[in-house]
Motif scaffolding. Sequence first.
Motif, PDB file in Angstrom:
ATOM      1  N   SER A  33       0.820  -1.217   0.000  1.00  0.00           N
ATOM      2  CA  SER A  33       0.000   0.000   0.000  1.00  0.00           C
ATOM      3  C   SER A  33       0.848   1.259   0.000  1.00  0.00           C
ATOM      4  N   HIS A  36       1.676   3.146  -3.268  1.00  0.00           N
ATOM      5  CA  HIS A  36       0.680   4.035  -3.865  1.00  0.00           C
ATOM      6  C   HIS A  36       0.693   5.410  -3.191  1.00  0.00           C
ATOM      7  N   VAL A  37       1.157   5.451  -1.948  1.00  0.00           N
ATOM      8  CA  VAL A  37       1.384   6.745  -1.305  1.00  0.00           C
ATOM      9  C   VAL A  37       2.478   7.494  -2.060  1.00  0.00           C
ATOM     10  N   GLU A  40       1.237   8.821  -5.555  1.00  0.00           N
ATOM     11  CA  GLU A  40       0.414  10.027  -5.481  1.00  0.00           C
ATOM     12  C   GLU A  40       1.251  11.218  -5.026  1.00  0.00           C
ATOM     13  N   ILE A  98      -5.928   8.240  -2.426  1.00  0.00           N
ATOM     14  CA  ILE A  98      -5.155   7.031  -2.726  1.00  0.00           C
ATOM     15  C   ILE A  98      -6.055   5.803  -2.666  1.00  0.00           C
ATOM     16  N   SER A 102      -6.244   4.049  -6.190  1.00  0.00           N
ATOM     17  CA  SER A 102      -5.209   3.022  -6.294  1.00  0.00           C
ATOM     18  C   SER A 102      -5.484   1.773  -5.466  1.00  0.00           C
TER      19      SER A 102
END
Length: 251
Positions: A33, A36-37, A40, A98, A102
């Motif tokens: 996860s 995806h931070v 973005e 996010i 995502s």
Amino acid sequence: MGAMTSTSDAEASGPPRTIAFFDVDNTLMRGASIFHVGKEARRRGYLPLRDLLRFAWQQARFLAVGENLKHLRSIRERALGLAEGHSVAEVAELAEKIFDESIERRLWPETVGLAREHMAQGHEVWLITATPEVIAGVIARRLGLTGALGTRLEQHDGRFTGQLDGSVLHGEEKAVAARALMIERGAEAADCWAYSDSRNDLPLLELVGNRVVVNPDAVLLEHATTHDWSVMRLNRSSIRAARRRVRKESR
């Protein structure tokens, strides 16, 4: 210890509670996860392209070989620094975006369905992850789960400093956080559940009475086989069997 974000303000009272703990990366969703931070953050200009490419490489490696503690520390330390100087409200808004763009489409529907099966049986369902709690809390809330235990980011005057508030919630730290939550919520470890794909979560898995390894890495699979733990593959028959176990143990 990691932070605790709950979608419920209910007090721990009445009969003993049952808690199901779900790891996030490669258990609840495909991949890491935190990647995806970073993606973005790059789009918003928080992150140089070089660092995003490093995120991408580490994500690919994670998918190919599973968790590696050295790489996880590196990727999370970089990601935690992305929040530096930004307001809590700004990062919370980023987390919502996010999830929508995502994370949601990368969730394993089978594992999400199993988490909801626990909820249907009256169990509490808590995400437990090294992912920053601001991200984990959004995932839990958007899925209607009880709450999330995640890595805490240090705040000062309503802004993140880029430092950790405590330890990364990983390995033994997950077991420490889960034990504290069980005591607070009045749950017996023997009645609780834990789901994970990674050998790094062995302390958490060994803490509870019901362990389920999900698409496990090689080391965890060997350990699970040796100790006769439940192994769940993301296919229909395995999911049906997992749901039957939840219903049976809840009677």
